[in-house]
Design a protein around this motif. Sequence first.
Motif, PDB file in Angstrom:
ATOM      1  N   GLY A 208     117.322 -33.014  19.196  1.00 14.38           N
ATOM      2  CA  GLY A 208     116.107 -33.808  19.347  1.00 14.38           C
ATOM      3  C   GLY A 208     115.427 -34.046  18.015  1.00 14.38           C
ATOM      4  N   ALA A 209     116.227 -34.176  16.932  1.00 11.25           N
ATOM      5  CA  ALA A 209     115.657 -34.348  15.597  1.00 11.25           C
ATOM      6  C   ALA A 209     116.301 -35.508  14.838  1.00 11.25           C
ATOM      7  CB  ALA A 209     115.798 -33.048  14.798  1.00 11.25           C
ATOM      8  N   GLY A 210     116.984 -36.391  15.547  1.00 10.99           N
ATOM      9  CA  GLY A 210     117.536 -37.582  14.912  1.00 10.99           C
ATOM     10  C   GLY A 210     118.905 -37.386  14.304  1.00 10.99           C
ATOM     11  N   ALA A 211     119.535 -38.509  13.970  1.00 10.01           N
ATOM     12  CA  ALA A 211     120.934 -38.504  13.531  1.00 10.01           C
ATOM     13  C   ALA A 211     121.107 -38.196  12.055  1.00 10.01           C
ATOM     14  CB  ALA A 211     121.569 -39.862  13.842  1.00 10.01           C
ATOM     15  N   GLN A 212     119.998 -38.102  11.291  1.00 10.00           N
ATOM     16  CA  GLN A 212     120.153 -37.837   9.862  1.00 10.00           C
ATOM     17  C   GLN A 212     120.383 -36.370   9.540  1.00 10.00           C
ATOM     18  OE1 GLN A 212     117.970 -40.027  11.017  1.00 10.00           O
ATOM     19  NE2 GLN A 212     118.001 -41.879   9.776  1.00 10.00           N
ATOM     20  N   CYS A 213     120.277 -35.491  10.528  1.00 10.25           N
ATOM     21  CA  CYS A 213     120.586 -34.088  10.295  1.00 10.25           C
ATOM     22  C   CYS A 213     122.065 -33.948   9.938  1.00 10.25           C
ATOM     23  CB  CYS A 213     120.263 -33.255  11.538  1.00 10.25           C
ATOM     24  SG  CYS A 213     118.496 -33.180  11.936  1.00 10.25           S
ATOM     25  N   ASP A 214     122.419 -32.805   9.364  1.00 10.23           N
ATOM     26  CA  ASP A 214     123.805 -32.587   8.936  1.00 10.23           C
ATOM     27  C   ASP A 214     124.736 -32.289  10.095  1.00 10.23           C
ATOM     28  OD1 ASP A 214     123.316 -32.810   6.068  1.00 10.23           O
ATOM     29  OD2 ASP A 214     122.244 -30.905   6.276  1.00 10.23           O
ATOM     30  N   GLY A 215     124.197 -32.074  11.275  1.00 12.35           N
ATOM     31  CA  GLY A 215     124.993 -31.820  12.467  1.00 12.35           C
ATOM     32  C   GLY A 215     124.108 -31.881  13.686  1.00 12.35           C
ATOM     33  N   GLN A 216     124.720 -31.683  14.862  1.00 17.70           N
ATOM     34  CA  GLN A 216     123.976 -31.734  16.123  1.00 17.70           C
ATOM     35  C   GLN A 216     124.421 -30.594  17.024  1.00 17.70           C
ATOM     36  OE1 GLN A 216     121.518 -34.002  16.674  1.00 17.70           O
ATOM     37  NE2 GLN A 216     121.938 -35.039  14.726  1.00 17.70           N
ATOM     38  N   VAL A 217     123.491 -30.122  17.843  1.00 22.62           N
ATOM     39  CA  VAL A 217     123.803 -29.121  18.863  1.00 22.62           C
ATOM     40  C   VAL A 217     123.179 -29.542  20.183  1.00 22.62           C
ATOM     41  CG1 VAL A 217     121.790 -27.648  18.306  1.00 22.62           C
ATOM     42  CG2 VAL A 217     123.764 -26.654  19.485  1.00 22.62           C
ATOM     43  N   LEU A 218     123.864 -29.267  21.262  1.00 25.28           N
ATOM     44  CA  LEU A 218     123.308 -29.405  22.601  1.00 25.28           C
ATOM     45  C   LEU A 218     123.664 -28.163  23.406  1.00 25.28           C
ATOM     46  CD1 LEU A 218     124.057 -33.095  23.749  1.00 25.28           C
ATOM     47  CD2 LEU A 218     121.824 -32.114  23.153  1.00 25.28           C
ATOM     48  N   VAL A 257     128.887 -37.428  17.231  1.00 27.62           N
ATOM     49  CA  VAL A 257     128.154 -36.732  16.170  1.00 27.62           C
ATOM     50  C   VAL A 257     128.739 -37.095  14.811  1.00 27.62           C
ATOM     51  CG1 VAL A 257     127.634 -34.473  15.165  1.00 27.62           C
ATOM     52  CG2 VAL A 257     127.397 -34.824  17.638  1.00 27.62           C
ATOM     53  N   ARG A 258     130.064 -37.055  14.701  1.00 25.95           N
ATOM     54  CA  ARG A 258     130.698 -37.325  13.409  1.00 25.95           C
ATOM     55  C   ARG A 258     130.534 -38.786  12.982  1.00 25.95           C
ATOM     56  NH1 ARG A 258     134.803 -33.469  15.430  1.00 25.95           N
ATOM     57  NH2 ARG A 258     134.277 -31.510  14.367  1.00 25.95           N
ATOM     58  N   ALA A 259     130.454 -39.673  13.966  1.00 23.94           N
ATOM     59  CA  ALA A 259     130.268 -41.095  13.656  1.00 23.94           C
ATOM     60  C   ALA A 259     128.806 -41.433  13.378  1.00 23.94           C
ATOM     61  CB  ALA A 259     130.782 -41.951  14.813  1.00 23.94           C
ATOM     62  N   GLY A 260     127.905 -40.493  13.674  1.00 18.58           N
ATOM     63  CA  GLY A 260     126.479 -40.741  13.484  1.00 18.58           C
ATOM     64  C   GLY A 260     125.858 -41.607  14.558  1.00 18.58           C
ATOM     65  N   THR A 261     126.566 -41.772  15.690  1.00 18.77           N
ATOM     66  CA  THR A 261     126.038 -42.612  16.774  1.00 18.77           C
ATOM     67  C   THR A 261     125.238 -41.808  17.800  1.00 18.77           C
ATOM     68  OG1 THR A 261     128.135 -42.382  17.978  1.00 18.77           O
ATOM     69  CG2 THR A 261     127.885 -44.289  16.531  1.00 18.77           C
ATOM     70  N   PHE A 262     125.283 -40.477  17.698  1.00 16.09           N
ATOM     71  CA  PHE A 262     124.438 -39.630  18.538  1.00 16.09           C
ATOM     72  C   PHE A 262     123.739 -38.617  17.640  1.00 16.09           C
ATOM     73  CE2 PHE A 262     123.436 -35.787  20.876  1.00 16.09           C
ATOM     74  CZ  PHE A 262     122.697 -36.293  21.917  1.00 16.09           C
ATOM     75  N   PRO A 263     122.401 -38.502  17.811  1.00 20.43           N
ATOM     76  CA  PRO A 263     121.573 -39.235  18.780  1.00 20.43           C
ATOM     77  C   PRO A 263     121.170 -40.607  18.253  1.00 20.43           C
ATOM     78  CG  PRO A 263     120.238 -37.654  17.561  1.00 20.43           C
ATOM     79  CD  PRO A 263     121.647 -37.459  17.089  1.00 20.43           C
ATOM     80  N   ASP A 264     121.083 -41.566  19.183  1.00 22.85           N
ATOM     81  CA  ASP A 264     120.542 -42.868  18.821  1.00 22.85           C
ATOM     82  C   ASP A 264     119.039 -42.837  19.081  1.00 22.85           C
ATOM     83  OD1 ASP A 264     120.347 -42.891  21.570  1.00 22.85           O
ATOM     84  OD2 ASP A 264     121.928 -44.389  21.868  1.00 22.85           O
ATOM     85  N   ALA A 265     118.388 -43.985  18.911  1.00 25.16           N
ATOM     86  CA  ALA A 265     116.920 -44.050  19.036  1.00 25.16           C
ATOM     87  C   ALA A 265     116.443 -43.616  20.429  1.00 25.16           C
ATOM     88  CB  ALA A 265     116.439 -45.456  18.739  1.00 25.16           C
ATOM     89  N   GLU A 266     117.266 -43.876  21.431  1.00 26.08           N
ATOM     90  CA  GLU A 266     116.905 -43.535  22.805  1.00 26.08           C
ATOM     91  C   GLU A 266     116.819 -42.016  22.995  1.00 26.08           C
ATOM     92  OE1 GLU A 266     118.887 -43.853  27.274  1.00 26.08           O
ATOM     93  OE2 GLU A 266     119.700 -45.069  25.639  1.00 26.08           O
ATOM     94  N   HIS A 267     117.545 -41.267  22.167  1.00 23.64           N
ATOM     95  CA  HIS A 267     117.623 -39.822  22.309  1.00 23.64           C
ATOM     96  C   HIS A 267     116.968 -39.091  21.145  1.00 23.64           C
ATOM     97  CE1 HIS A 267     120.959 -41.371  24.827  1.00 23.64           C
ATOM     98  NE2 HIS A 267     120.570 -40.414  25.646  1.00 23.64           N
ATOM     99  N   ALA A 268     115.949 -39.724  20.528  1.00 26.60           N
ATOM    100  CA  ALA A 268     115.259 -39.122  19.406  1.00 26.60           C
ATOM    101  C   ALA A 268     113.781 -39.467  19.465  1.00 26.60           C
ATOM    102  CB  ALA A 268     115.882 -39.610  18.091  1.00 26.60           C
ATOM    103  N   TYR A 269     113.001 -38.858  18.583  1.00 22.33           N
ATOM    104  CA  TYR A 269     111.555 -39.059  18.533  1.00 22.33           C
ATOM    105  C   TYR A 269     111.210 -39.767  17.236  1.00 22.33           C
ATOM    106  CZ  TYR A 269     111.868 -35.476  22.141  1.00 22.33           C
ATOM    107  OH  TYR A 269     112.212 -34.761  23.259  1.00 22.33           O
TER     108      TYR A 269
END
Length: 271
Positions: A208-218, A257-269
Amino acid sequence: MSSHADSKPWTVPALAEAKRNGQKLVMLTAYDAGFARTFDANGVDLILVGDSLGMVVQGHDSTLPVTVDDIAYHTAAVAKVLQRALLVADLPFGADATPERAFEASLRFLQAGAEMVKIEGAGFKLDIIRYLVEREIPVCSHLGLTPQSVLRLGGYRVQGRGDAARQLRDDAAAVVQAGASMIVLECLPTPLAALVTAEVPVPTIGIGAGAQCDGQVLVMHDMLGLDSGHRRPKFVKDFLAEGGSVAGATRAFADAVRAGTFPDAEHAYAS
């Protein structure tokens, strides 16, 4: 999938190398051998035995009832099957109240197979991070929305807005100075998370912190679209719907995640 995804096991130094190389890190929670094996074989770089198990496995309303015994048990189950993912274990509520308690809990988790422990917050936790790192225990910091603070925060809501943004950036710098090797950023405005990611030398893992982070977790239940009995956060996406199977969902999440397409604007603040 990156070349690393097909090769050697992840190590703590390799995380910093991934950040320098612009390689996105893929992280999921897991609590048992079956799911952990599938995630490990389908492109997940890091697995977190999270205190989220209190809500999604045990049925509690928060993470607060989770014990050190609980985390140690699930860590051991997950660790037995991992071939390449790096295993992170959560220090549950109260386990990091003092440096000595944090060390005892962390020792149990490393003996169970974890390679890093996660600690929520900064403040007095900086001394605890330093204490653990000096004793050769790698630490992941967790900033932003810290679920163990739910009673003080009054619920689960976006953090780091307005004047709180400066404090969040200061905390991120401070946990790195204390020795943290990675930072989870939860429920932050995308621009703030991007700023923190640019400012710190260690990888940031967003939820929930946008796609510019170095990785993602769910949380794995959220990634698979399972009903946890709680309100679904905005940042959650059901990857099982497009993946068709648990393995397919895992690959879909990792690829996004690797493509940078998640999270998109719909899934971020936004702010």
